[in-house]
Scaffold this motif. Sequence first.
Motif, PDB file in Angstrom:
ATOM      1  N   HIS A 269       4.173   3.139  -0.802  1.00 52.70           N
ATOM      2  CA  HIS A 269       3.209   3.053  -0.123  1.00 52.70           C
ATOM      3  C   HIS A 269       2.294   2.671  -0.543  1.00 52.70           C
ATOM      4  O   HIS A 269       2.015   3.585  -1.208  1.00 52.70           O
ATOM      5  CB  HIS A 269       3.243   3.807   1.528  1.00 52.70           C
ATOM      6  CG  HIS A 269       3.541   3.049   2.180  1.00 52.70           C
ATOM      7  ND1 HIS A 269       1.378   2.800   2.333  1.00 52.70           N
ATOM      8  CD2 HIS A 269       3.865   3.139   3.177  1.00 52.70           C
ATOM      9  CE1 HIS A 269       1.399   2.377   4.260  1.00 52.70           C
ATOM     10  NE2 HIS A 269       2.713   1.988   4.611  1.00 52.70           N
ATOM     11  N   GLU A 271      -0.785   3.146   1.211  1.00 46.52           N
ATOM     12  CA  GLU A 271      -1.188   4.719   1.630  1.00 46.52           C
ATOM     13  C   GLU A 271      -0.054   5.557   1.253  1.00 46.52           C
ATOM     14  O   GLU A 271      -0.067   6.054   3.405  1.00 46.52           O
ATOM     15  CB  GLU A 271      -2.350   4.537   2.253  1.00 46.52           C
ATOM     16  CG  GLU A 271      -3.198   3.376   2.143  1.00 46.52           C
ATOM     17  CD  GLU A 271      -4.023   2.806   3.977  1.00 46.52           C
ATOM     18  OE1 GLU A 271      -4.810   4.015   4.119  1.00 46.52           O
ATOM     19  OE2 GLU A 271      -4.180   1.802   3.667  1.00 46.52           O
ATOM     20  N   ALA A 274      -1.441   7.619   4.718  1.00 39.75           N
ATOM     21  CA  ALA A 274      -1.122   7.858   5.403  1.00 39.75           C
ATOM     22  C   ALA A 274      -1.141   7.644   7.127  1.00 39.75           C
ATOM     23  O   ALA A 274      -0.749   7.489   8.420  1.00 39.75           O
ATOM     24  CB  ALA A 274      -1.693   6.259   6.009  1.00 39.75           C
ATOM     25  N   ALA A 282       2.964  -0.520  -1.994  1.00 38.38           N
ATOM     26  CA  ALA A 282       2.070   0.018  -3.319  1.00 38.38           C
ATOM     27  C   ALA A 282       2.094  -1.586  -3.809  1.00 38.38           C
ATOM     28  O   ALA A 282       2.552  -2.510  -4.259  1.00 38.38           O
ATOM     29  CB  ALA A 282       1.988   0.896  -3.597  1.00 38.38           C
TER      30      ALA A 282
END
Length: 414
Positions: A269, A271, A274, A282
């Motif tokens: 991902h 983040e 998060a 990503a």
Amino acid sequence: MTEEPRLPRELVERAAALDAQDPLAAFRAEFVLPDGVLAYLDGNSLGRPLRVTAGRLARFVEEQWGERLIRAWDEEWLDRPTVVGDLVGRTVLGAAAGQTVVADSTTVLLYKLLRAAVDARPDRTEIVADTENFPTDRYVVAQVAAETGRTVRWVEPDPATGVELAEVEAQLSDRTALVVLSHVAYKSAYIADLAGITAAAHRAGALVLWDLCHSAGAVELRLDADDVDLAVGCSYKFLGGGPGAPAFGYVARRLQDELVQPIPGWMGHAEPFAMGPDYVPAEGIRRLLSGTPPILSMIPVEDTLGLIGRAGMPAVRQKSVLLTEFAITVADQVLAPLGVTVASPRDAARRAGHVTLEHPAMRDVVEELWRRGVVPDFRRPRGLRIGLSPLSTGFAELATALAHVEQVIRTRSG
């Protein structure tokens, strides 16, 4: 045993001379070399560990893991898959930074890249693969074909050689989405024409996924220069990662935004912490990650890559050629009269880091060799595979092993 196994004098002297002239001979002492193993000829299945790795693992447990605990994820561990991936890329793949990541097993990475590649060619209905490839590759190809409604066009190469460029070209068409092959045949050590096959697939508009399990750390690679699309490979063979060590995946930079990997996970991902409701990949090669990466297992890989970097891949490859040539010379002079045949290419340019010897009794021969502390590999139905890891294998060690092979076969035949 009634006599000490020994090759003819001229071959013993030849092995001693090769060891004396070997610029990489000193590296052997950096590996764990137990007294109970007379000769290890299976480095192409599981490499020997380095002595330095034991201390590094202990310090990791006491310091990074023990003292920093979960803080180490933010401080260093989150970047390890791409940091070590870049090290793999520049040391053994001929790949610029930002295209290689270390994560998962070979099988999982193979599935991810295979599925992503065929999904990226939605109007193409065929996958080209070969019947002599390693079982995992064939199984994953068949599964992805079934999942996506593709047809597999199977190349049927000669097991004693490997997949030829002309055989691949005969299967290519405007229906081909992907070609999936091993660069080095796991049975014979035949080196496929990576550059030629890649170019042929591109002319047909297809992508190519190369399995580099028997290539990385054994033969020189130029993935960027040869315009390779995708590649996977394990790290527990010539890269010394240890049992179950993570694999590496390579995605050419030009394809990274195009491919959608099929197993989205929090580590891939944009983040990771998060914890949002939706998956956002990503940037770059990191999107190939799925779950939590095996940080501990990357330490031995780093150590072995450091050793390969000090030696240099040209020198590693040159010693590999000399080791396999010596094995074939012994086979021709000493083992052939006992009915042993060489099932690997004799042309060094087409032979990677192992030599397969065939004889009807090889299963029993290998069992006896293991009892003696000589450790090669058995491959059905009649193959003894001599895996020669250049940094940890010596010529006298190889001569000792082949002397035992000769004695065991001769005793059984007599």
